[in-house]
Motif scaffolding. Structure first.
Motif, short mmCIF file in Angstrom:
data_model
loop_
_atom_site.label_atom_id
_atom_site.label_comp_id
_atom_site.label_asym_id
_atom_site.label_seq_id
_atom_site.Cartn_x
_atom_site.Cartn_y
_atom_site.Cartn_z
N LYS A 1 53.84 -40.28 -46.64
CA LYS A 1 52.55 -40.31 -45.15
C LYS A 1 52.84 -42.34 -44.40
N PHE B 1 53.48 -42.49 -41.78
CA PHE B 1 52.08 -42.73 -39.44
C PHE B 1 51.35 -43.80 -40.47
N ALA C 1 52.52 -32.08 -38.22
CA ALA C 1 53.01 -33.18 -39.05
C ALA C 1 53.51 -32.86 -40.56
#
Length: 279
Positions: A183, A186, A264
């Motif tokens: 992650k 992001f 994603a």
């Protein structure tokens, strides 16, 4: 010496190729889910358009100017996805083990590979100009029902698909796939949104899969293949329920969440084959 060097690097090249095709397959899955969601919204609003199913998405792509090129890429990426799933079954790169849950995950890998292999074959058929509007699942069930004990075989398949549906829901509730994402790629504010997409997306897909599995079992039990439904049949049938239009819209939102989460995953899911590859 040069030949030896090439031999030593070839396994790494193979892993990178499979990983690249797998990432492309998640992009493909995101496009497929997104388009199905769009078609479902159109159907819920009473607009005439394609059926809300993945096969219809492929059929719509082939009508465009760049349709053949897109379908070739999709077929290649789905083939890569299948190869990756088979390596997961054999090498167990994510260390799921050989307990009950480990074998359920292997069942998930196998069914996922089988499903997207079927879609890849559909893409190749469309490229060759062989359009087929028949419900292949109903045709398969009708043929198996003609064999002695075929009804119990179909019921067994339905039970396996139910287990697969349960695993999709488990992924959504537990957030295991979400937690595995890198992650850092992001912004922080997007993390919560991705968690919601993971939850809603996997629950929606699991619900659709459980429902189609139930109708598969029912078709075998009643020895009537007309009970068997694909994704598009199921989404369209929701309109018969009270508030069916809103259920279809909610399903479309869930599929949109799944599409975004697949994008994603294409960006930063840690693809592993036989070695520890990071995103």
């Amino acid at each position: 010496m040069e030949a030896i060097a090439q031999t030593k690097t070839s396994p790494r090249t193979w892993e990178q190729t499979v990983a690249s095709l797998t990432r492309l397959s998640y992009l493909t899955k995101g496009i497929l889910y997104g388009c199905v969601a769009l078609f479902a919204i159109q159907f819920a609003l009473g607009q005439r358009g394609p059926d809300p199913g993945r096969k219809a998405v492929l059929q719509e792509f082939i009508k465009t100017d760049v349709g053949a090129f897109v379908l070739v890429l999709m077929a290649l990426s789905l083939a890569g996805h299948t190869v990756w799933r088979m390596t997961e079954i054999y090498f167990d790169p994510y260390k799921k083990g050989k307990g009950v849950l480990g074998w359920i995950y292997r069942l998930n890998y196998f069914l996922s590979g089988l499903t997207y292999t079927s879609l890849g074959i559909t893409a190749v058929k469309l490229l060759m100009g062989h359009a087929d509007d028949q419900n292949q699942k109903q045709l398969w069930v009708s043929k198996v029902l003609m064999v002695k004990g075929g009804d119990w075989l179909i019921i067994l398949v339905g039970v396996f698909l139910m287990l697969w549906a349960g695993l999709q829901m488990y992924k959504g509730i537990s957030g295991t796939v979400y937690k595995s994402l890198n992650k850092e790629a992001f912004p922080t504010w997007l993390h919560g949104f991705l968690w919601v997409c993971n939850l809603v997306g996997f629950l929606t897909v699991g619900g659709i899969l459980a429902s189609t599995s139930w109708y598969l079992i029912k078709g075998a039990w009643k020895e009537n293949p007309h009970w068997v439904m694909n994704m598009d049949d199921l989404i369209k049938s929701l309109q018969a329920f009270p508030g069916g239009q809103w259920i279809q819209m909610a399903t479309a939102i869930g599929l949109t969440c799944m599409a975004l989460f697949m994008l994603a995953m294409a960006r930063c899911f840690p693809i592993k084959t036989t070695s520890s590859q990071a995103c």
